[in-house]
Design an enzyme around this catalytic site. Sequence first.
Site, PDB file in Angstrom:
ATOM      1  CD1 TRP A 207      -2.204  -2.025   0.245  1.00 30.92           C
ATOM      2  CD2 TRP A 207      -3.194  -1.054   2.011  1.00 30.92           C
ATOM      3  NE1 TRP A 207      -3.371  -2.702   0.507  1.00 30.92           N
ATOM      4  CE2 TRP A 207      -3.990  -2.148   1.573  1.00 30.92           C
ATOM      5  CE3 TRP A 207      -3.609  -0.311   3.124  1.00 30.92           C
ATOM      6  CZ2 TRP A 207      -5.192  -2.473   2.211  1.00 30.92           C
ATOM      7  CZ3 TRP A 207      -4.798  -0.650   3.763  1.00 30.92           C
ATOM      8  CH2 TRP A 207      -5.578  -1.715   3.301  1.00 30.92           C
ATOM      9  CE  LYS A 208       4.484   1.329  -4.283  1.00 30.62           C
ATOM     10  NZ  LYS A 208       5.338   1.716  -5.375  1.00 30.62           N
TER      11      LYS A 208
ATOM     12  CG  HIS B  45       9.645  -1.383  -1.935  1.00 26.78           C
ATOM     13  ND1 HIS B  45       9.797  -0.211  -2.627  1.00 26.78           N
ATOM     14  CD2 HIS B  45       8.683  -2.086  -2.573  1.00 26.78           C
ATOM     15  CE1 HIS B  45       8.948  -0.211  -3.647  1.00 26.78           C
ATOM     16  NE2 HIS B  45       8.257  -1.327  -3.638  1.00 26.78           N
TER      17      HIS B  45
ATOM     18  CD  GLU C 152       8.352   2.952  -3.755  1.00 27.16           C
ATOM     19  OE1 GLU C 152       7.674   2.844  -2.707  1.00 27.16           O
ATOM     20  OE2 GLU C 152       7.887   2.740  -4.895  1.00 27.16           O
TER      21      GLU C 152
ATOM     22  N   GLY D 295       5.738   1.502 -10.574  1.00 29.52           N
ATOM     23  CA  GLY D 295       4.934   2.717 -10.644  1.00 29.52           C
ATOM     24  C   GLY D 295       5.087   3.482 -11.945  1.00 29.52           C
TER      25      GLY D 295
ATOM     26  N   GLY E 100       1.710  -2.722  -6.273  1.00 33.23           N
ATOM     27  CA  GLY E 100       1.577  -1.383  -5.689  1.00 33.23           C
ATOM     28  C   GLY E 100       0.239  -0.772  -6.073  1.00 33.23           C
ATOM     29  N   GLY E 101       0.248   0.022  -7.128  1.00 31.39           N
ATOM     30  CA  GLY E 101      -0.945   0.790  -7.508  1.00 31.39           C
ATOM     31  C   GLY E 101      -2.213  -0.031  -7.622  1.00 31.39           C
TER      32      GLY E 101
END
Length: 251
Positions: free
Chosen positions: A10-11, A95, A97, A173, A234-235
């Site tokens: 979900w970030k 991850h 990020e 992403g 993700g998205g």
Amino acid sequence: MRKKIIAGNWKMNVKPSETAALVKAIAEAVKDVQNVDVVCCTPAIDVPAAVAACKGTNVHPGAENVHWEQSGAYTGEISTGMLLDAGAEYVIVGHSERRQYFGETDETVNKRARAAIAAGLVAIVCVGETLEERDAGKLVEVIERQMKTGLKDVTAADCAKLVIAYEPVWAIGTGRTATPDQAQEVHALIRKTLAGLVGAEAAETVRIQYGGSMKPGNAAELLAKPDIDGGLIGGAALKADSFAAIIAAAK
Ligand code: PEP
């Protein structure tokens, strides 16, 4: 046969007050799914709400990061004991990020992964190359380094609590996906490298997820590849219908 595993990342996207509704919508959409492990990795502050909403469903709660120390002066960090106490079952480690924006290294990935596994959490350990690294012909070198250092001292017995996510950084992403053949090539490399670390038998049991713009339209062909055992999403994990459609492709 490795059971497929589809996990949402979900970030920094869903508030605690929004968490139960999303988990419940996902749980409703996948209530008849039995042959796929379904996981929602949420921001730590959402974990208690996700855990409550997952109860009695076939959705499993997880977190997005964890520290390797159990307690002490580590402002802002969260321990394995805290995640377990809250009811989390999975945790994403390393991850891209975290590597890109928060100074994560292969060494800290290793500390987090080993702490998570030792505590009984399932660690979803992420590896993947940047576009520059791929274009410079360093794909194999980067993946082998991330695997060998990130999974140093992880044993064959630990593999029951290990999932690896191959996430090419250039596909996260961006809407740009690795082709199924490109992904399979790296998944096979990951399994071979893992076999060198824990033995071929244990390496055969470890699920390797693909992550990077996986969506309902491309999931089935990726998941049909022999070493692609699931997805880290993700998205498309932020909407119950798209997440459920990916899970349906994995069934
Ligand atoms: C991710 O962040 O792990 C990811 C794969 O994101 P997306 O699906 O949005 O590319």
